[in-house]
Design an enzyme around this catalytic site. Structure first.
Site, PDB file in Angstrom:
ATOM      1  NE  ARG A  89      -3.695  -2.222   2.580  1.00 47.36           N
ATOM      2  CZ  ARG A  89      -4.745  -2.292   3.406  1.00 47.36           C
ATOM      3  NH1 ARG A  89      -5.127  -1.218   4.086  1.00 47.36           N
ATOM      4  NH2 ARG A  89      -5.391  -3.438   3.555  1.00 47.36           N
ATOM      5  N   GLY A  90       2.167   1.100  -0.145  1.00 48.38           N
ATOM      6  CA  GLY A  90       3.049   2.255  -0.187  1.00 48.38           C
ATOM      7  C   GLY A  90       3.446   2.797   1.170  1.00 48.38           C
ATOM      8  CG  LEU A  92       9.370   0.334   3.245  1.00 49.85           C
ATOM      9  CD1 LEU A  92       9.882   0.629   4.648  1.00 49.85           C
ATOM     10  CD2 LEU A  92       9.912  -1.002   2.738  1.00 49.85           C
ATOM     11  NE  ARG A  93       7.761   5.689  -4.008  1.00 48.58           N
ATOM     12  CZ  ARG A  93       8.870   5.494  -4.677  1.00 48.58           C
ATOM     13  NH1 ARG A  93       9.525   4.358  -4.535  1.00 48.58           N
ATOM     14  NH2 ARG A  93       9.344   6.407  -5.511  1.00 48.58           N
ATOM     15  CE1 TYR A 122      14.725  -0.493   4.672  1.00 55.49           C
ATOM     16  CE2 TYR A 122      15.476  -2.763   4.857  1.00 55.49           C
ATOM     17  CZ  TYR A 122      14.670  -1.724   5.299  1.00 55.49           C
ATOM     18  OH  TYR A 122      13.825  -1.919   6.352  1.00 55.49           O
ATOM     19  CG  PHE A 412      21.793   1.055  14.364  1.00 55.21           C
ATOM     20  CD1 PHE A 412      20.805   1.525  13.516  1.00 55.21           C
ATOM     21  CD2 PHE A 412      23.060   0.844  13.835  1.00 55.21           C
ATOM     22  CE1 PHE A 412      21.080   1.798  12.181  1.00 55.21           C
ATOM     23  CE2 PHE A 412      23.356   1.117  12.510  1.00 55.21           C
ATOM     24  CZ  PHE A 412      22.353   1.591  11.680  1.00 55.21           C
TER      25      PHE A 412
END
Length: 412
Positions: A89-90, A92-93, A122, A412
């Site tokens: 659904r976008g 992460l972008r 990534y 991290f």
């Protein structure tokens, strides 16, 4: 209902953190308070579908050593997840877009870095694999260790409570940071992370211990944190393991003495080494038996320049370089175009230019080569870098290289 992407509000941290634990299938209550302390709430995003958390991402303010020894500010991306119910659904972008835009707008961090549980995600956002790490399982019964002669004068002291000597160990670590690209300066609170020792995660090993290497005046010159896991085969032959957590030393004498100690612990014929530099000197202290140590490497740190000019000017170069780079950066188009990089071991400049391109590459390849761990020539051989002027590739590849392999000391 549209997904809302926003900074965490007061009182939402526990709910946000629980959502991350669920996404990773983790149980982390024993780590909760340390993670609460280390989270920069003002740089942490939540994606919300009504009152449901469906995504997260957080930035951490680091200073990282780059080639030449300078400490450069870097935004560490962490706590990234998207709920399985809201994939494609976008989300992460959108989170990546916001984090990079805000990092650029602040103007203080020319680099963005991350570690990846799923590295293939990534690359499309411009991150290249900048460091690798060495893992090994050493059969110390079959592999002889050959420490340098000066190690004989080093005194060792085992401490059952590593926290009691944290100050001394951190002083050693701090002196090591400028010596290797990729190392992170420990901001307040991060010195506690290497000491995490959760009983439920020991898998039968002993509590974490620490051995100090001291000179004749009692000055701590190195340390190793480790645990032991007992074991016996069906014939009552010992097959226990030494589990090395981390090790730093200021000189060859202390380094060799620490490794010899780990190598020779009674009833522990297996030494498990994780996440070490790929050029760790112990590899050259085993005679011709390295293959019996089962060495292997894994990806470590992924890096992308947020601002190409500032990033390339922040490091120095192993040989004089004067090259025009044509950079492709679809996700951060402000980086795209031609840049003239001029520098040497004393420093560099990198500015926009209208001159003809001499090398062409994407920002992902630039990130992979930035710390010196991946050669531009190797990337060119894979078709990822294009030479536009004969001779430019060799000169630039030599200049970007480092004589010490870059390494991320902890996640991290």
């Amino acid at each position: 209902m549209a997904t809302e992407l926003r900074i965490l509000r007061p009182g939402e941290w526990d709910f946000w953190y629980d959502g991350i634990l669920r996404a990773f299938g983790a149980v982390g209550d024993k780590e909760r308070e340390l993670h609460r302390e280390l989270t920069e709430v003002g740089r942490s995003l939540g994606a919300w579908d009504g009152d449901r958390l469906v995504g997260s991402a957080s930035l951490i303010s680091f200073r990282m050593t780059v080639p030449g020894g300078a400490l450069v500010s870097a935004a560490g991306l962490s706590m990234v997840h998207v709920a399985s119910t809201h994939r494609r659904r976008g989300i992460l972008r959108s989170m990546m877009r916001r984090q990079l835009d805000e990092t650029r707008a602040a103007g203080a961090e020319p680099l963005s870095v991350l570690t990846a549980s799923e590295p293939h995600i990534y690359g499309r956002f411009g991150y290249g694999m900048a460091t690798r790490e060495l893992h090994a399982e050493i059969d110390t019964g079959r592999v002889a260790f050959e420490p340098p002669p000066e190690s004989e004068g080093t005194r060792l002291r085992v401490v059952d409570d590593p926290a009691s000597v944290m100050k001394e160990c951190e002083a050693v670590y701090a002196r090591r940071v400028p010596e290797r690209p990729g190392m992170l300066e420990r901001a307040p609170g991060w010195e506690r992370r290497p000491l995490l020792d959760i009983p439920e995660k020991r898998n039968g090993a002993t509590p974490l211990a620490c051995v100090l290497a001291e000179d004749e005046h009692g000055e701590v010159r190195g340390y190793a944190r480790y645990s032991l896991k007992n074991g016996w085969d069906e014939d009552d032959v010992p097959k226990g393991s030494v589990l090395l957590r981390d090790l730093e030393a200021l000189d060859t004498a202390a380094y060799g003495a620490l490794w010899r100690f780990l190598w020779e612990i009674d009833l522990m014929p297996l030494l498990r080494v994780e996440a070490r530099p790929v050029d760790d000197p112990w590899l050259h202290m085993t005679g011709d038996s390295v293959r019996l140590c089962r060495p292997r490497w894994r990806d470590g740190l992924f890096l992308r320049p947020v601002e190409v000019g500032a990033a390339l000017a922040a490091r120095s170069y192993s040989a004089p370089v004067d090259v025009v780079l044509e950079v492709e950066d679809a996700f951060c188009p402000w980086n795209a175009g031609r840049w003239r990089l001029s520098g040497d071991s004393t420093g560099a400049t990198c500015e926009r230019t209208g001159d003809a391109a001499e090398l062409s590459l994407s920002v992902r390849e630039l990130g992979a080569a930035y710390l010196g761990g991946t050669a531009l020539r190797a990337l060119a051989s894979a078709g990822r870098v294009r030479e536009r002027r004969k001779g430019a590739l060799g000169a630039a590849s030599c200049a970007f290289s480092t004589d010490v392999a870059p390494w991320l000391p902890h996640g991290f």
